[in-house]
Write an enzyme that holds these catalytic residues in place. Structure first.
Site, mmCIF file in Angstrom:
data_model
loop_
_atom_site.group_PDB
_atom_site.id
_atom_site.type_symbol
_atom_site.label_atom_id
_atom_site.label_comp_id
_atom_site.label_asym_id
_atom_site.label_seq_id
_atom_site.Cartn_x
_atom_site.Cartn_y
_atom_site.Cartn_z
ATOM 1 N N VAL A 14 -58.740 -17.630 80.616
ATOM 2 C CA VAL A 14 -60.218 -15.898 80.282
ATOM 3 C C VAL A 14 -59.315 -15.371 81.507
ATOM 4 O O VAL A 14 -59.334 -13.967 80.927
ATOM 5 C CB VAL A 14 -61.426 -16.602 80.490
ATOM 6 C CG1 VAL A 14 -61.378 -17.503 79.065
ATOM 7 C CG2 VAL A 14 -62.058 -16.762 81.791
ATOM 8 N N GLY A 17 -54.968 -13.730 87.581
ATOM 9 C CA GLY A 17 -54.683 -12.143 88.724
ATOM 10 C C GLY A 17 -54.006 -12.961 89.963
ATOM 11 O O GLY A 17 -52.987 -13.835 90.118
ATOM 12 N N VAL A 21 -56.478 -17.977 89.105
ATOM 13 C CA VAL A 21 -56.698 -18.574 87.685
ATOM 14 C C VAL A 21 -58.390 -18.865 87.537
ATOM 15 O O VAL A 21 -58.887 -19.863 87.999
ATOM 16 C CB VAL A 21 -56.235 -19.422 87.000
ATOM 17 C CG1 VAL A 21 -55.700 -19.605 85.533
ATOM 18 C CG2 VAL A 21 -54.512 -19.038 87.544
ATOM 19 N N ASP A 164 -65.755 -4.187 97.830
ATOM 20 C CA ASP A 164 -64.968 -4.177 96.572
ATOM 21 C C ASP A 164 -65.646 -3.158 95.355
ATOM 22 O O ASP A 164 -65.385 -4.320 93.879
ATOM 23 C CB ASP A 164 -63.837 -5.141 96.468
ATOM 24 C CG ASP A 164 -62.948 -4.927 95.712
ATOM 25 O OD1 ASP A 164 -62.048 -3.035 95.605
ATOM 26 O OD2 ASP A 164 -61.710 -5.737 95.432
#
Length: 341
Positions: A14, A17, A21, A164
């Protein structure tokens, strides 16, 4: 997933990056859906990111509806795998810690190391995609800002600085919406850059002590970074600034296009000629700069405007802490029905 083949079944990928995964999976025994993130530990950067996420999520002793929950973490080396625990003394775990500390691979590079994170499955994508695919809604804005305020207070109460916060790192769970609630549940996720401050000699019983934990590593995503993060000397108040950027952008639907990905993102900024400059960077250059709030609406509720201004203050001492912020957001949402006008 070597050690848990009988426990989980991977259904489909789904997300993918640069670090790993994410799969949708089910618990074989119950049929419950979970998310399984696989991070390959082939570089010191990946190892540090994976360990930071594990340290942050495993340090939390209780669950919060708006913070992603870590069910378990499995460390795999080739065919050998074991469940990780906080403060483990296993050789596999210690090899990764040593790699993170030294900034270089300290184990056999021929070995395949992976960390598998089993977490809540969020079926609604991220906050950025969710909001930009729908018309602005006061109810949604109210729900989201209250959930985010509650989540951040919880994290800071647990001595965790996220570092972040951005809409891409806030997930949407539509399947676990509380009964009677018309809005989805937000889940703050992606703790790869987070910092747990409880081991820094602070008093864990003092709620605001996280604001006395000074950090020096400049990290995060530039459009959400506070001025002091650009300088490399900051505290948990940097999270308040990031949330201010998010809330302001959400309320006014302020977006920009990421140069690298060409993706439209929610985020407030300063316009300088034809260029857009991150708020934190602009305030670092000119701390006395007056922010144009509201930027797009004709008017904004005075209490909301004042709160956003304080959250985005160039001076972190002038920003509310997460606990005051949570209370003020509740007060605005409950007492001032016109806050979003």
């Amino acid at each position: 997933m070597v050690s848990s083949q009988a426990k989980y079944e991977l259904i489909q990928e789904v997300g993918r990056g640069s670090y790993g995964v994410v799969y949708e999976a089910v618990v074989r025994q119950t049929g419950a859906r979970v998310a399984v993130e696989k991070i390959r530990c082939h570089s010191p950067e990946n190892v540090e990111l994976a360990l930071r996420e594990f340290w942050a999520l495993s340090s939390i002793q209780s669950q919060h509806p708006n913070v992603i929950h870590l069910e378990e973490c499995v460390l795999q080396r080739d065919a050998l795998a074991q469940r990780m625990s906080h403060g483990s003394s296993s050789s596999l775990y210690l090899e990764l810690v040593e790699t993170s500390l030294k900034g270089e691979i300290t184990f056999d590079p021929c070995c395949a190391y992976y960390m598998w994170f089993v977490m809540d499955f969020c079926d609604g994508g991220d906050m950025n995609a969710y909001l930009l695919s729908r018309k602005p809604s006061r109810k949604t804005n109210t729900s989201f800002m209250l959930q985010l305020g509650s989540a951040l207070a919880f994290l800071h109460r647990n001595q965790i600085i996220h570092r972040d916060l951005k809409p891409d790192n806030i997930l949407i769970s539509q399947g676990r919406t509380p009964a009677g609630s018309p809005e989805p549940t937000l889940k703050v996720a992606d703790f790869g850059l987070s910092k747990v401050c409880s081991g820094s000699g602070l008093n864990p019983e003092e709620p605001a002590s996280v604001n006395k934990c000074f950090l020096s590593t400049a990290c995060g995503t530039d459009f959400y970074m506070a001025p002091e993060v650009w300088e490399g000397h900051y505290t948990a108040k940097a999270d308040i600034f990031a949330l201010g950027v998010i809330i302001w952008a959400m309320v006014e639907r302020i977006t920009f296009v990421d140069v690298e990905t060409q993706k439209e993102l929610l985020g407030s900024y300063v316009q300088q000629g034809e260029d857009i400059v991150p708020l934190g960077e602009a305030l670092l250059e000119n701390p006395k700069m007056e922010l144009n709030i509201p930027a797009r609406k004709k008017s904004m509720n005075a209490s909301m405007k004042q709160l956003i201004r304080e959250m985005l203050s160039a001076n972190p001492q002038e920003r509310p802490d997460a606990f005051e912020l949570e209370l003020r957001l509740v007060r605005i949402a409950c007492r001032e029905l016109d806050w979003d006008t």
